[in-house]
Design a protein around this motif. Structure first.
Motif, PDB file in Angstrom:
ATOM      1  N   ARG A  50      -8.781 -72.776  57.485  1.00  0.00           N
ATOM      2  CA  ARG A  50      -8.899 -72.047  56.207  1.00  0.00           C
ATOM      3  C   ARG A  50      -7.861 -72.603  55.244  1.00  0.00           C
ATOM      4  NH1 ARG A  50      -5.894 -69.654  53.507  1.00  0.00           N
ATOM      5  NH2 ARG A  50      -4.362 -69.829  55.173  1.00  0.00           N
ATOM      6  N   ARG A  51      -8.256 -72.791  54.009  1.00  0.00           N
ATOM      7  CA  ARG A  51      -7.323 -73.313  53.008  1.00  0.00           C
ATOM      8  C   ARG A  51      -7.443 -72.514  51.718  1.00  0.00           C
ATOM      9  NH1 ARG A  51      -5.340 -76.048  56.541  1.00  0.00           N
ATOM     10  NH2 ARG A  51      -3.900 -74.341  56.182  1.00  0.00           N
ATOM     11  N   ASP A  52      -6.369 -72.523  50.955  1.00  0.00           N
ATOM     12  CA  ASP A  52      -6.415 -71.991  49.594  1.00  0.00           C
ATOM     13  C   ASP A  52      -6.939 -73.103  48.696  1.00  0.00           C
ATOM     14  OD1 ASP A  52      -5.557 -69.730  47.768  1.00  0.00           O
ATOM     15  OD2 ASP A  52      -4.536 -71.419  46.827  1.00  0.00           O
ATOM     16  N   VAL A  82      -5.470 -66.141  43.372  1.00  0.00           N
ATOM     17  CA  VAL A  82      -4.598 -66.313  42.210  1.00  0.00           C
ATOM     18  C   VAL A  82      -3.876 -64.995  41.950  1.00  0.00           C
ATOM     19  CG1 VAL A  82      -4.433 -67.095  39.821  1.00  0.00           C
ATOM     20  CG2 VAL A  82      -6.305 -67.914  41.262  1.00  0.00           C
ATOM     21  N   SER A  83      -2.556 -65.089  41.855  1.00  0.00           N
ATOM     22  CA  SER A  83      -1.755 -63.864  41.652  1.00  0.00           C
ATOM     23  C   SER A  83      -0.812 -63.993  40.461  1.00  0.00           C
ATOM     24  CB  SER A  83      -0.944 -63.568  42.914  1.00  0.00           C
ATOM     25  OG  SER A  83      -0.183 -64.709  43.283  1.00  0.00           O
ATOM     26  N   ILE A  84      -0.932 -65.094  39.724  1.00  0.00           N
ATOM     27  CA  ILE A  84       0.007 -65.316  38.619  1.00  0.00           C
ATOM     28  C   ILE A  84      -0.597 -64.690  37.357  1.00  0.00           C
ATOM     29  CG2 ILE A  84       1.303 -67.088  37.355  1.00  0.00           C
ATOM     30  CD1 ILE A  84       0.728 -68.866  39.945  1.00  0.00           C
ATOM     31  N   ARG A 116      -8.034 -74.742  45.003  1.00  0.00           N
ATOM     32  CA  ARG A 116      -7.793 -74.664  43.547  1.00  0.00           C
ATOM     33  C   ARG A 116      -8.680 -75.627  42.770  1.00  0.00           C
ATOM     34  NH1 ARG A 116      -3.228 -74.874  47.282  1.00  0.00           N
ATOM     35  NH2 ARG A 116      -1.927 -73.076  46.844  1.00  0.00           N
ATOM     36  N   TRP A 133     -11.860 -64.233  53.532  1.00  0.00           N
ATOM     37  CA  TRP A 133     -11.409 -65.636  53.444  1.00  0.00           C
ATOM     38  C   TRP A 133     -11.856 -66.423  54.677  1.00  0.00           C
ATOM     39  CZ3 TRP A 133      -5.764 -66.136  51.167  1.00  0.00           C
ATOM     40  CH2 TRP A 133      -5.589 -67.384  50.590  1.00  0.00           C
ATOM     41  N   LYS A 168      -1.592 -77.542  40.447  1.00  0.00           N
ATOM     42  CA  LYS A 168      -2.730 -76.762  39.936  1.00  0.00           C
ATOM     43  C   LYS A 168      -2.805 -75.525  40.797  1.00  0.00           C
ATOM     44  CE  LYS A 168      -7.698 -77.032  38.912  1.00  0.00           C
ATOM     45  NZ  LYS A 168      -7.659 -75.854  38.053  1.00  0.00           N
ATOM     46  N   LEU A 169      -2.713 -74.361  40.170  1.00  0.00           N
ATOM     47  CA  LEU A 169      -2.565 -73.122  40.940  1.00  0.00           C
ATOM     48  C   LEU A 169      -3.730 -72.157  40.763  1.00  0.00           C
ATOM     49  CD1 LEU A 169       1.268 -72.617  40.381  1.00  0.00           C
ATOM     50  CD2 LEU A 169       0.124 -73.492  42.422  1.00  0.00           C
ATOM     51  N   GLU A 170      -4.826 -72.635  40.233  1.00  0.00           N
ATOM     52  CA  GLU A 170      -6.001 -71.775  40.076  1.00  0.00           C
ATOM     53  C   GLU A 170      -7.239 -72.626  39.809  1.00  0.00           C
ATOM     54  OE1 GLU A 170      -7.682 -71.504  36.896  1.00  0.00           O
ATOM     55  OE2 GLU A 170      -6.359 -73.115  36.228  1.00  0.00           O
TER      56      GLU A 170
HETATM   57  C1  FNR Z   1      -0.704 -62.961  48.267  1.00  0.00           C
HETATM   58  C2  FNR Z   1      -1.024 -64.401  47.943  1.00  0.00           C
HETATM   59  C3  FNR Z   1      -0.952 -64.839  46.625  1.00  0.00           C
HETATM   60  C4  FNR Z   1      -1.230 -66.177  46.337  1.00  0.00           C
HETATM   61  C5  FNR Z   1      -1.574 -67.073  47.371  1.00  0.00           C
HETATM   62  C6  FNR Z   1      -1.676 -66.611  48.699  1.00  0.00           C
HETATM   63  C7  FNR Z   1      -1.411 -65.301  48.980  1.00  0.00           C
HETATM   64  C8  FNR Z   1      -1.529 -64.820  50.412  1.00  0.00           C
HETATM   65  N1  FNR Z   1      -1.832 -68.389  47.065  1.00  0.00           N
HETATM   66  C9  FNR Z   1      -2.176 -69.338  48.131  1.00  0.00           C
HETATM   67  C10 FNR Z   1      -0.954 -69.879  48.835  1.00  0.00           C
HETATM   68  O1  FNR Z   1      -0.260 -70.773  48.011  1.00  0.00           O
HETATM   69  C11 FNR Z   1      -1.429 -70.591  50.123  1.00  0.00           C
HETATM   70  O2  FNR Z   1      -2.008 -69.633  50.961  1.00  0.00           O
HETATM   71  C12 FNR Z   1      -0.293 -71.280  50.859  1.00  0.00           C
HETATM   72  O3  FNR Z   1       0.207 -72.325  50.071  1.00  0.00           O
HETATM   73  C13 FNR Z   1      -0.753 -71.828  52.205  1.00  0.00           C
HETATM   74  O4  FNR Z   1      -1.861 -72.684  52.036  1.00  0.00           O
HETATM   75  P1  FNR Z   1      -3.257 -72.433  52.740  1.00  0.00           P
HETATM   76  O5  FNR Z   1      -3.736 -71.076  52.327  1.00  0.00           O
HETATM   77  O6  FNR Z   1      -3.020 -72.477  54.234  1.00  0.00           O
HETATM   78  O7  FNR Z   1      -4.144 -73.542  52.281  1.00  0.00           O
HETATM   79  C14 FNR Z   1      -1.820 -68.819  45.740  1.00  0.00           C
HETATM   80  N2  FNR Z   1      -2.123 -70.113  45.435  1.00  0.00           N
HETATM   81  C15 FNR Z   1      -2.147 -70.532  44.142  1.00  0.00           C
HETATM   82  O8  FNR Z   1      -2.399 -71.707  43.886  1.00  0.00           O
HETATM   83  N3  FNR Z   1      -1.911 -69.640  43.121  1.00  0.00           N
HETATM   84  C16 FNR Z   1      -1.589 -68.354  43.361  1.00  0.00           C
HETATM   85  O9  FNR Z   1      -1.388 -67.597  42.417  1.00  0.00           O
HETATM   86  C17 FNR Z   1      -1.534 -67.911  44.719  1.00  0.00           C
HETATM   87  N4  FNR Z   1      -1.211 -66.617  45.027  1.00  0.00           N
END
Ligand code: FNR
Length: 229
Positions: free
Chosen positions: A30-32, A166-168, A34, A153, A107-109
């Motif tokens: 599983r990955r986050d 995304v939490s920002i 963007r 997820w 890149k965060l979103e």
């Molecule tokens: C509560 C919460 C909030 C966020 C995140 C996760 C969680 C659990 N993550 C994703 C986070 O960066 C990511 O899970 C870790 O970097 C680990 O990577 P993988 O999820 O294993 O790919 C995340 N990523 C991002 O790019 N922007 C964000 O605003 C957020 N916010």
């Protein structure tokens, strides 16, 4: 200890070896996401399966405090992305020097690129003011909602759908855009869409932001800070 017996393990769990491996495979891969989203819309039946997985999460006192706001509208997602951009600028200023530069390069979103946004909320009033299991820690309802998100997820991973949390944001801005009542907590904005590839490791790790900690350093025995006897 009893010798390892594959048949006994399967009988006890009801999972075959392949099924057990599949669970760990989903967890480990599983990955986050963007930036790897494909524009194809998600079929309704697949979205329904993801939401059903989320809805089968554990919750304090079985209160099921979650709601899921499905956002397909590109116009609404563009407003959400603008809310992110403002909050992200504040966030960048909280880091100094090279770290700020590094933060800005991430890149965060994928709010607009992903065809579906899912805003996951928590209703602290869902089952009255006194909730079994929440009596001494009011945050337990939010934790329950996070369990639902993790179920979604992992199910998405198995379906080939990427999810990006995304939490920002300033919570009030999301509430205004989506018409969320004051007493409801916004827990997550999830970007959801098919993906053609995923990072093997967390993207933040690949890009040098932060590395996975050694598990041994995080496990204590019989009390805080106590290493293995
Ligand atoms: C509560 C919460 C909030 C966020 C995140 C996760 C969680 C659990 N993550 C994703 C986070 O960066 C990511 O899970 C870790 O970097 C680990 O990577 P993988 O999820 O294993 O790919 C995340 N990523 C991002 O790019 N922007 C964000 O605003 C957020 N916010």
């Amino acid at each position: 200890m009893r010798p390892f017996d594959e048949d006994a393990m399967s009988a006890a769990s009801g999972f075959s070896l392949a099924e057990r491996e599949a669970v760990y495979h989903a967890i480990m891969t599983r990955r986050d996401v963007r930036s790897q989203f494909l524009p194809d819309p998600l079929p309704d039946d697949v979205v329904a399966r993801l939401l059903t997985a989320a809805h089968h999460a554990p919750s304090v006192g079985f209160m099921q405090p979650w709601n899921f706001i499905l956002v397909k509208s590109e116009a609404v997602r563009a407003r959400i992305r603008d809310a992110f951009a403002q909050a992200n600028e504040d966030a960048a200023l909280m880091f100094d020097g090279e770290r700020r530069q590094a933060y800005r390069s991430l890149k965060l979103e994928g709010i607009v690129e992903a065809p579906l946004g899912i805003c996951v909320t928590c209703d602290p009033t869902r089952s009255g003011s006194v909730v079994l299991g929440r009596t001494h820690n009011p945050r337990m309802d939010s934790y329950s909602t996070v369990c639902a998100i993790q179920n979604l997820w992992l199910a998405a991973r198995a379906e080939g759908i990427g999810i990006g949390w995304v939490s920002i944001f300033r919570e009030g801005e999301l509430k205004t855009i989506l018409g969320i009542p004051d007493h409801i907590e916004v827990v997550a904005w999830l970007c959801a869409g098919f993906v053609d590839r995923l990072y093997d490791e967390p993207e933040l790790s690949v890009k040098g932001w932060r590395q996975r900690l050694p598990l041994e350093e995080l496990v204590f025995y019989d009390g805080w800070g106590r290493s293995e006897p």
